[in-house]
Design a protein around this motif. Structure first.
Motif, PDB file in Angstrom:
ATOM      1  N   ALA A 243     -16.610  64.152  65.519  1.00  0.00           N
ATOM      2  CA  ALA A 243     -17.043  65.283  65.440  1.00  0.00           C
ATOM      3  C   ALA A 243     -18.521  65.386  65.836  1.00  0.00           C
ATOM      4  N   PHE A 244     -19.221  64.222  65.353  1.00  0.00           N
ATOM      5  CA  PHE A 244     -20.812  64.368  65.831  1.00  0.00           C
ATOM      6  C   PHE A 244     -20.871  63.942  67.196  1.00  0.00           C
ATOM      7  N   ALA A 245     -20.038  63.337  68.053  1.00  0.00           N
ATOM      8  CA  ALA A 245     -20.178  62.983  69.554  1.00  0.00           C
ATOM      9  C   ALA A 245     -19.957  64.208  70.237  1.00  0.00           C
ATOM     10  N   ALA A 246     -18.924  64.914  69.713  1.00  0.00           N
ATOM     11  CA  ALA A 246     -18.570  65.954  70.496  1.00  0.00           C
ATOM     12  C   ALA A 246     -19.916  67.266  70.484  1.00  0.00           C
ATOM     13  N   SER A 247     -20.308  67.396  69.277  1.00  0.00           N
ATOM     14  CA  SER A 247     -21.132  68.318  69.203  1.00  0.00           C
ATOM     15  C   SER A 247     -22.651  67.747  69.975  1.00  0.00           C
ATOM     16  N   LEU A 248     -22.902  66.643  69.751  1.00  0.00           N
ATOM     17  CA  LEU A 248     -24.120  65.914  70.618  1.00  0.00           C
ATOM     18  C   LEU A 248     -23.988  65.961  72.060  1.00  0.00           C
ATOM     19  N   SER A 249     -22.992  65.719  72.539  1.00  0.00           N
ATOM     20  CA  SER A 249     -22.578  65.997  74.170  1.00  0.00           C
ATOM     21  C   SER A 249     -22.469  67.195  74.501  1.00  0.00           C
ATOM     22  N   SER A 250     -22.081  68.267  73.570  1.00  0.00           N
ATOM     23  CA  SER A 250     -21.618  69.458  73.847  1.00  0.00           C
ATOM     24  C   SER A 250     -22.607  70.157  75.108  1.00  0.00           C
ATOM     25  N   THR A 251     -21.894  70.809  76.063  1.00  0.00           N
ATOM     26  CA  THR A 251     -22.750  71.574  77.220  1.00  0.00           C
ATOM     27  C   THR A 251     -23.324  72.795  76.834  1.00  0.00           C
ATOM     28  N   ALA A 252     -22.906  73.268  75.391  1.00  0.00           N
ATOM     29  CA  ALA A 252     -23.517  74.567  75.174  1.00  0.00           C
ATOM     30  C   ALA A 252     -24.947  74.547  74.671  1.00  0.00           C
ATOM     31  N   PRO A 253     -25.673  75.519  75.231  1.00  0.00           N
ATOM     32  CA  PRO A 253     -27.014  75.544  74.930  1.00  0.00           C
ATOM     33  C   PRO A 253     -27.606  75.604  73.619  1.00  0.00           C
ATOM     34  N   VAL A 254     -28.654  75.281  73.201  1.00  0.00           N
ATOM     35  CA  VAL A 254     -29.126  75.460  71.949  1.00  0.00           C
ATOM     36  C   VAL A 254     -30.528  76.271  71.630  1.00  0.00           C
ATOM     37  N   LEU A 255     -30.807  76.848  70.611  1.00  0.00           N
ATOM     38  CA  LEU A 255     -31.833  77.616  70.609  1.00  0.00           C
ATOM     39  C   LEU A 255     -33.087  77.043  70.140  1.00  0.00           C
ATOM     40  N   ARG A 256     -34.499  76.997  70.868  1.00  0.00           N
ATOM     41  CA  ARG A 256     -35.524  76.076  70.434  1.00  0.00           C
ATOM     42  C   ARG A 256     -36.812  76.718  70.641  1.00  0.00           C
ATOM     43  N   ARG A 257     -37.712  76.275  69.749  1.00  0.00           N
ATOM     44  CA  ARG A 257     -39.189  76.790  70.058  1.00  0.00           C
ATOM     45  C   ARG A 257     -39.915  75.334  70.148  1.00  0.00           C
ATOM     46  N   VAL A 258     -39.336  74.451  69.620  1.00  0.00           N
ATOM     47  CA  VAL A 258     -40.338  73.223  70.033  1.00  0.00           C
ATOM     48  C   VAL A 258     -39.426  72.225  70.405  1.00  0.00           C
ATOM     49  N   LEU A 259     -40.009  71.649  71.646  1.00  0.00           N
ATOM     50  CA  LEU A 259     -39.207  71.009  72.489  1.00  0.00           C
ATOM     51  C   LEU A 259     -40.068  69.471  72.158  1.00  0.00           C
ATOM     52  N   PRO A 260     -39.264  68.283  72.278  1.00  0.00           N
ATOM     53  CA  PRO A 260     -39.761  66.978  72.354  1.00  0.00           C
ATOM     54  C   PRO A 260     -40.562  66.993  73.490  1.00  0.00           C
ATOM     55  N   GLU A 261     -41.787  66.190  73.263  1.00  0.00           N
ATOM     56  CA  GLU A 261     -42.599  65.965  74.371  1.00  0.00           C
ATOM     57  C   GLU A 261     -42.111  65.237  75.389  1.00  0.00           C
ATOM     58  N   ALA A 262     -41.128  64.191  74.988  1.00  0.00           N
ATOM     59  CA  ALA A 262     -40.691  63.233  75.582  1.00  0.00           C
ATOM     60  C   ALA A 262     -39.741  63.586  76.576  1.00  0.00           C
ATOM     61  N   THR A 263     -39.053  64.868  76.354  1.00  0.00           N
ATOM     62  CA  THR A 263     -38.013  65.239  77.015  1.00  0.00           C
ATOM     63  C   THR A 263     -38.034  66.827  77.789  1.00  0.00           C
ATOM     64  N   GLN A 264     -39.192  67.242  77.661  1.00  0.00           N
ATOM     65  CA  GLN A 264     -39.604  68.676  78.177  1.00  0.00           C
ATOM     66  C   GLN A 264     -39.390  68.711  79.532  1.00  0.00           C
ATOM     67  N   GLU A 265     -39.456  67.792  80.297  1.00  0.00           N
ATOM     68  CA  GLU A 265     -39.422  67.937  81.829  1.00  0.00           C
ATOM     69  C   GLU A 265     -37.858  67.681  82.252  1.00  0.00           C
ATOM     70  N   ARG A 266     -37.211  67.268  81.121  1.00  0.00           N
ATOM     71  CA  ARG A 266     -35.506  66.809  81.435  1.00  0.00           C
ATOM     72  C   ARG A 266     -34.911  68.149  81.233  1.00  0.00           C
ATOM     73  N   LEU A 267     -35.228  69.271  80.259  1.00  0.00           N
ATOM     74  CA  LEU A 267     -34.496  69.986  79.621  1.00  0.00           C
ATOM     75  C   LEU A 267     -34.336  71.390  80.759  1.00  0.00           C
ATOM     76  N   LEU A 268     -33.131  72.037  80.744  1.00  0.00           N
ATOM     77  CA  LEU A 268     -33.155  73.193  81.208  1.00  0.00           C
ATOM     78  C   LEU A 268     -33.247  74.197  80.415  1.00  0.00           C
ATOM     79  N   ARG A 269     -34.014  75.461  80.878  1.00  0.00           N
ATOM     80  CA  ARG A 269     -34.368  76.397  79.677  1.00  0.00           C
ATOM     81  C   ARG A 269     -34.262  77.818  80.142  1.00  0.00           C
ATOM     82  N   ALA A 270     -33.956  78.666  79.311  1.00  0.00           N
ATOM     83  CA  ALA A 270     -33.975  80.195  79.707  1.00  0.00           C
ATOM     84  C   ALA A 270     -34.285  80.764  78.411  1.00  0.00           C
TER      85      ALA A 270
END
Length: 273
Positions: A243-270
């Motif tokens: 259940a954790f793995a399915a949610s972690l790997s889900s392709t559904a986007p998530v709502l965020r205001r604070v993005l990790p500095e280490a991954t900002q350039e890897r994230l697609l955002r709208a």
């Protein structure tokens, strides 16, 4: 009187933080926890009817003013109605680390309420996506036998493979990674101090194989600090890890205001309108 764990963050997830815009982002496994890992999980547990208790320990010297008291550890414990499962949030002065990161949530279960010991525990550091921890807890809450491993371990890798994660060439039945090779999940040696009710996990003889547990982590840059780590004791039911793995790997986007500095350039955002 209880003090808020995050005094600088608003209680309402939809409220703006310092005018920061909200985005729908992906992939989820690199999106971080939005700085709200406690709030997101605690709200879900409250919705399930779990009871919360605040535990504070500290030192108080004679003639010391109340405001000078030193708090050693402050945790919040959430307990299910049947007392068979519980979740503890705590970032201590001397925390338990995984992959160099302090543990934020520890989730445990036992077979009988009369037993003082957990059958297993799972551990999550900050920046584990809150959605994945919540889905793990929803599966745990819905389980009639939270301490019994009934499913096969293949269920975990099937869950991530369904979202285009790649099975390890050398260990196709024990490990997988996301298509960018930054996040991983693997069945193998359990780190030290992971609580498990299986006696073999406490001390294995030279001729005895230690039980294997699931580990997951994100390493955005090879050799750099990890973004997050999740560790599961060997006795945890595989369907809960799935259940954790399915949610972690889900392709559904998530709502965020604070993005990790280490991954900002890897994230697609709208923009979230």
């Amino acid at each position: 009187m209880e003090a808020p764990l995050y005094p600088d963050l608003p209680p309402d997830p939809s409220a703006p933080r310092g005018g920061q815009p909200a985005f729908w982002v992906g992939p989820r496994h690199l999106a971080g926890d939005d700085g709200r890992l406690y709030d997101v999980v605690a709200d879900a547990l409250a919705g399930l009817g779990w009871t919360s208790l605040t535990i504070v320990r500290g030192r108080h010297e004679p003639d010391e003013e109340p405001e000078d008291r030193q708090v050693v550890r402050s945790t919040v414990l959430h307990i299910s109605p049947d007392a068979l499962r519980w979740a503890q949030w705590g970032l201590a002065d001397e925390p338990f680390h995984l992959g160099g990161l302090p543990i934020a949530w520890q989730i445990s279960a036992r077979a009988e309420a009369s037993s003082p010991l957990a059958q297993w525990s799972a551990y999550f550091t900050r920046d584990v996506p809150g959605e994945a921890v919540v889905d793990f807890l929803l599966a745990l809450d819905a389980s009639n036998q939270p301490a019994s491993a009934l499913a096969r371990p293949e269920l975990v890798l099937d869950a991530v493979a369904a979202h285009a994660w790649l099975r390890d060439i050398d260990q196709p039945q024990a490990a997988a990674t996301d298509p960018t090779f930054t996040s991983h999940i693997s069945l193998g040696e359990v780190p030290p101090l992971i609580q498990d009710g299986d006696p073999r996990a406490l001390s294995a003889e030279d001729d005895e194989t230690e039980p294997a547990g699931w580990q997951a982590w994100a390493e955005p840059v090879l050799g750099a600090p990890l973004l997050w780590v999740a560790s599961f004791a060997a006795s945890i039911p595989h369907d809960l890890v799935a259940a954790f793995a399915a949610s972690l790997s889900s392709t559904a986007p998530v709502l965020r205001r604070v993005l990790p500095e280490a991954t900002q350039e890897r994230l697609l955002r709208a923009p979230a309108i």
